[in-house]
Design an enzyme around this catalytic site. Structure first.
Site, PDB file in Angstrom:
ATOM      1  N   GLU A   1      -7.432  -3.542   9.940  1.00 26.24           N
ATOM      2  CA  GLU A   1      -8.152  -4.799   9.841  1.00 26.24           C
ATOM      3  C   GLU A   1      -7.750  -5.778  10.926  1.00 26.24           C
ATOM      4  O   GLU A   1      -6.647  -5.717  11.471  1.00 26.24           O
ATOM      5  CB  GLU A   1      -7.959  -5.392   8.460  1.00 26.24           C
ATOM      6  CG  GLU A   1      -6.522  -5.512   8.047  1.00 26.24           C
ATOM      7  CD  GLU A   1      -6.412  -5.822   6.556  1.00 26.24           C
ATOM      8  OE1 GLU A   1      -6.469  -4.882   5.762  1.00 26.24           O
ATOM      9  OE2 GLU A   1      -6.286  -7.000   6.223  1.00 26.24           O
ATOM     10  N   CYS A  12      -6.585 -11.954  15.242  1.00 25.18           N
ATOM     11  CA  CYS A  12      -5.345 -11.305  14.822  1.00 25.18           C
ATOM     12  C   CYS A  12      -5.602  -9.803  14.773  1.00 25.18           C
ATOM     13  O   CYS A  12      -6.496  -9.354  14.056  1.00 25.18           O
ATOM     14  CB  CYS A  12      -4.981 -11.859  13.442  1.00 25.18           C
ATOM     15  SG  CYS A  12      -3.646 -10.986  12.643  1.00 25.18           S
ATOM     16  N   CYS A  26       2.980   0.758   8.485  1.00 27.45           N
ATOM     17  CA  CYS A  26       4.148   0.247   9.201  1.00 27.45           C
ATOM     18  C   CYS A  26       5.393   0.918   8.633  1.00 27.45           C
ATOM     19  O   CYS A  26       5.502   1.120   7.429  1.00 27.45           O
ATOM     20  CB  CYS A  26       4.248  -1.267   9.025  1.00 27.45           C
ATOM     21  SG  CYS A  26       5.693  -1.960   9.863  1.00 27.45           S
ATOM     22  N   CYS A  44       9.186  -4.044   4.988  1.00 26.48           N
ATOM     23  CA  CYS A  44       9.625  -5.336   4.454  1.00 26.48           C
ATOM     24  C   CYS A  44       9.115  -5.410   3.006  1.00 26.48           C
ATOM     25  O   CYS A  44       7.986  -5.026   2.725  1.00 26.48           O
ATOM     26  CB  CYS A  44       9.065  -6.477   5.293  1.00 26.48           C
ATOM     27  SG  CYS A  44       9.574  -6.341   7.015  1.00 26.48           S
ATOM     28  N   CYS A  64       5.611  -7.114   1.942  1.00 25.02           N
ATOM     29  CA  CYS A  64       4.441  -6.940   2.808  1.00 25.02           C
ATOM     30  C   CYS A  64       3.581  -5.752   2.392  1.00 25.02           C
ATOM     31  O   CYS A  64       4.095  -4.655   2.146  1.00 25.02           O
ATOM     32  CB  CYS A  64       4.923  -6.754   4.246  1.00 25.02           C
ATOM     33  SG  CYS A  64       3.603  -6.414   5.416  1.00 25.02           S
ATOM     34  N   CYS A  70      -1.920  -9.868   5.771  1.00 17.51           N
ATOM     35  CA  CYS A  70      -2.339  -8.664   6.484  1.00 17.51           C
ATOM     36  C   CYS A  70      -2.123  -7.408   5.652  1.00 17.51           C
ATOM     37  O   CYS A  70      -1.176  -7.303   4.912  1.00 17.51           O
ATOM     38  CB  CYS A  70      -1.586  -8.580   7.790  1.00 17.51           C
ATOM     39  SG  CYS A  70      -2.032  -9.948   8.834  1.00 17.51           S
TER      40      CYS A  70
HETATM   41  N1  SAH Z   1       5.235  -6.327  12.116  1.00 21.33           N
HETATM   42  C1  SAH Z   1       5.094  -7.557  12.811  1.00 21.33           C
HETATM   43  C2  SAH Z   1       3.654  -7.950  12.991  1.00 21.33           C
HETATM   44  C3  SAH Z   1       2.917  -8.163  11.692  1.00 21.33           C
HETATM   45  S1  SAH Z   1       2.801  -9.823  11.505  1.00 21.33           S
HETATM   46  C4  SAH Z   1       5.874  -8.632  12.113  1.00 21.33           C
HETATM   47  O1  SAH Z   1       6.329  -8.409  11.012  1.00 21.33           O
HETATM   48  O2  SAH Z   1       6.068  -9.672  12.716  1.00 21.33           O
HETATM   49  C5  SAH Z   1       2.346 -10.059   9.904  1.00 21.33           C
HETATM   50  C6  SAH Z   1       2.964 -11.362   9.438  1.00 21.33           C
HETATM   51  O3  SAH Z   1       2.531 -11.588   8.094  1.00 21.33           O
HETATM   52  C7  SAH Z   1       4.479 -11.256   9.419  1.00 21.33           C
HETATM   53  O4  SAH Z   1       5.088 -12.467   9.766  1.00 21.33           O
HETATM   54  C8  SAH Z   1       4.721 -10.925   7.981  1.00 21.33           C
HETATM   55  O5  SAH Z   1       6.023 -11.192   7.638  1.00 21.33           O
HETATM   56  C9  SAH Z   1       3.678 -11.780   7.292  1.00 21.33           C
HETATM   57  N2  SAH Z   1       3.384 -11.358   5.924  1.00 21.33           N
HETATM   58  C10 SAH Z   1       3.462 -10.131   5.411  1.00 21.33           C
HETATM   59  N3  SAH Z   1       3.142 -10.151   4.102  1.00 21.33           N
HETATM   60  C11 SAH Z   1       2.846 -11.437   3.805  1.00 21.33           C
HETATM   61  C12 SAH Z   1       2.455 -12.111   2.607  1.00 21.33           C
HETATM   62  N4  SAH Z   1       2.263 -11.450   1.488  1.00 21.33           N
HETATM   63  N5  SAH Z   1       2.276 -13.444   2.661  1.00 21.33           N
HETATM   64  C13 SAH Z   1       2.436 -14.120   3.823  1.00 21.33           C
HETATM   65  N6  SAH Z   1       2.789 -13.549   4.972  1.00 21.33           N
HETATM   66  C14 SAH Z   1       3.008 -12.215   4.960  1.00 21.33           C
HETATM   67 FE1  SF4 Z   2       5.865  -4.083   9.023  1.00 22.07          FE
HETATM   68 FE2  SF4 Z   2       4.951  -5.936   7.335  1.00 22.07          FE
HETATM   69 FE3  SF4 Z   2       7.535  -5.883   7.985  1.00 22.07          FE
HETATM   70 FE4  SF4 Z   2       5.742  -6.639   9.834  1.00 22.07          FE
HETATM   71  S1  SF4 Z   2       6.200  -7.699   7.924  1.00 22.07           S
HETATM   72  S2  SF4 Z   2       7.449  -5.207  10.103  1.00 22.07           S
HETATM   73  S3  SF4 Z   2       3.988  -5.319   9.263  1.00 22.07           S
HETATM   74  S4  SF4 Z   2       6.409  -4.269   6.863  1.00 22.07           S
END
Ligand code: SAH
Ligand code: SF4
Length: 357
Positions: free
Chosen positions: A93, A114, A121, A125, A128, A342
């Site tokens: 997406e 974006c 991934c 985390c 996420c 995301c």
């Molecule tokens: N992997 C990279 C790029 C993805 S960015 C990174 O982690 O930076 C996606 C962003 O959305 C990241 O800052 C991530 O921490 C944030 N994100 C993920 N899940 C989320 C959620 N449920 N609510 C708000 N932000 C979230």
């Molecule tokens: Fe991967 Fe989500 Fe962590 Fe970014 S925030 S590194 S997309 S698991």
């Protein structure tokens, strides 16, 4: 899948090499790039700036492929979310984000997309949606660029900014990210100012250093989400590999090679990282770095137990960071949580497909 290469992942230098090897020259590469990116030509046989022989050569070796648009959520003038299906059936997406109106009601020209960099991934985390099923595969450079080209064509909008904040860890796919950044910033390509392109990472220290050494320097955002090892260790497994000190060493290095401010992204999760002591440590680190802080109240993810703190607490956290002299932004508006985080739209589609099967 065809053996032909999608031209949307090819840099001008590589195309020049190709033509040179086939009796042509840099001239041919320049004309083809101009036709593809400036004139939005999608049919090689219509690129009349080069002769028939070279058009045939292009058709023999390349395609121009865009991903299939499965769903578009949102409307004109609001954030629009695109769900794409790739050639192998996988979903990714991307999101088109117009600038929010300024206080006097006018709009800036900013139009941000974006993009995703991987399917899934590997970094897992805990909060996420993108990492729930691990990594499926890297996106090719063409799959990265084609998200931008497809959105540009569908929306008719001129894209001014790109953020790598969709699915995936862009710095874990550096080999395809690097040429994609060249295509996005090349005057012969999508022609965006390098500083309007932001790579977001969860903290892959050696790759941050590598990104710092790129010729065309782009902006950097860090998904910090915890100001100390104690907090970061709870939610981000990547911290076991490179801890907060190592991360900040790399960020200071990046800052020393680049005059753009680094963004520290900080999701606020209730009871996990929203203690005001974290706000103070965060502010101190941000200040030393000369970076700014973007606070993001957590968007709930189906199947995960994390919650966002109250608006009042989010504001208190923000005011604490701000009060220590750090540039800080936070968006509290609703509607932001309609699958806004995301990976969530894709997750829904995968569940739907699984339910229908
Ligand atoms: N992997 C990279 C790029 C993805 S960015 C990174 O982690 O930076 C996606 C962003 O959305 C990241 O800052 C991530 O921490 C944030 N994100 C993920 N899940 C989320 C959620 N449920 N609510 C708000 N932000 C979230
Ligand atoms: Fe991967 Fe989500 Fe962590 Fe970014 S925030 S590194 S997309 S698991």
């Amino acid at each position: 899948m065809s053996a032909k290469q999608n031209i949307l992942g090819v840099t001008r230098d590589d195309l020049t090499d190709f033509f040179t090897q086939h009796g042509g020259s840099a001239f041919h590469a320049k004309e083809v790039m101009e036709a593809v990116y400036r004139n939005e030509q999608r049919d090689f046989s219509k690129i009349t700036a080069i002769t028939e022989r070279y058009r045939a050569l292009l058709e023999e070796h390349f395609t121009i492929a865009l991903p299939k648009i499965v769903k578009v959520q949102g409307s004109e003038d609001t954030t629009r979310k695109y769900l794409f299906q790739l050639e192998d059936g996988r979903y990714i997406e991307s999101v088109l984000i117009p600038a929010t109106p300024l206080e006097d009601g006018t709009r800036s020209e900013r139009m941000t997309v974006c993009v995703s960099s991987q399917v899934g991934c590997a970094y897992g985390c805990k909060f996420c949606a993108s990492g729930l099923d691990g990594l499926t595969r890297n996106l090719t450079s063409a799959e990265i660029i084609s998200q931008l080209v497809a959105i540009r064509e569908h929306s008719g909008r001129h894209i001014t900014n790109v953020v790598f904040m969709g699915m995936g860890e862009p710095l874990a796919n550096f080999k395809n990210l690097n040429p994609a950044l060249d295509i996005i910033t090349g005057h012969w390509g999508l022609h965006l100012a390098p500083r309007s392109v932001t790579v977001s990472t969860s903290g892959l220290v050696p790759m941050i250093r590598k990104l710092a050494e790129r010729e065309n320097q782009v902006s950097l955002a860090i998904s910090l989400h915890g100001a100390t090892n104690e907090v970061r260790d709870k939610i981000m497994p990547v911290n076991a590999k490179w801890d907060v000190d190592e991360l900040f060493d790399a960020l200071h290095y990046f800052a020393s090679t680049n005059n753009q401010r680094i963004t520290l992204e900080y999701i606020l999760i209730k009871g996990i990282n929203d203690d005001l002591e974290q706000a103070r440590i965060l502010a101190e680190k941000a200040k030393k770095l000369g970076g700014f802080v973007n606070l993001i109240p957590y968007n709930t993810v189906e199947g995960l137990e994390w919650e966002r703190p109250s608006d009042a607490h989010c504001k208190l956290f923000r005011d604490t960071v701000k009060g220590l002299g750090v540039m800080t932004t936070m968006r509290l508006e609703k509607g932001h949580d309609i699958d806004a985080a995301c990976g969530q739209l894709r997750l829904k589609e995968m569940k739907k497909t699984a339910a229908e099967a």
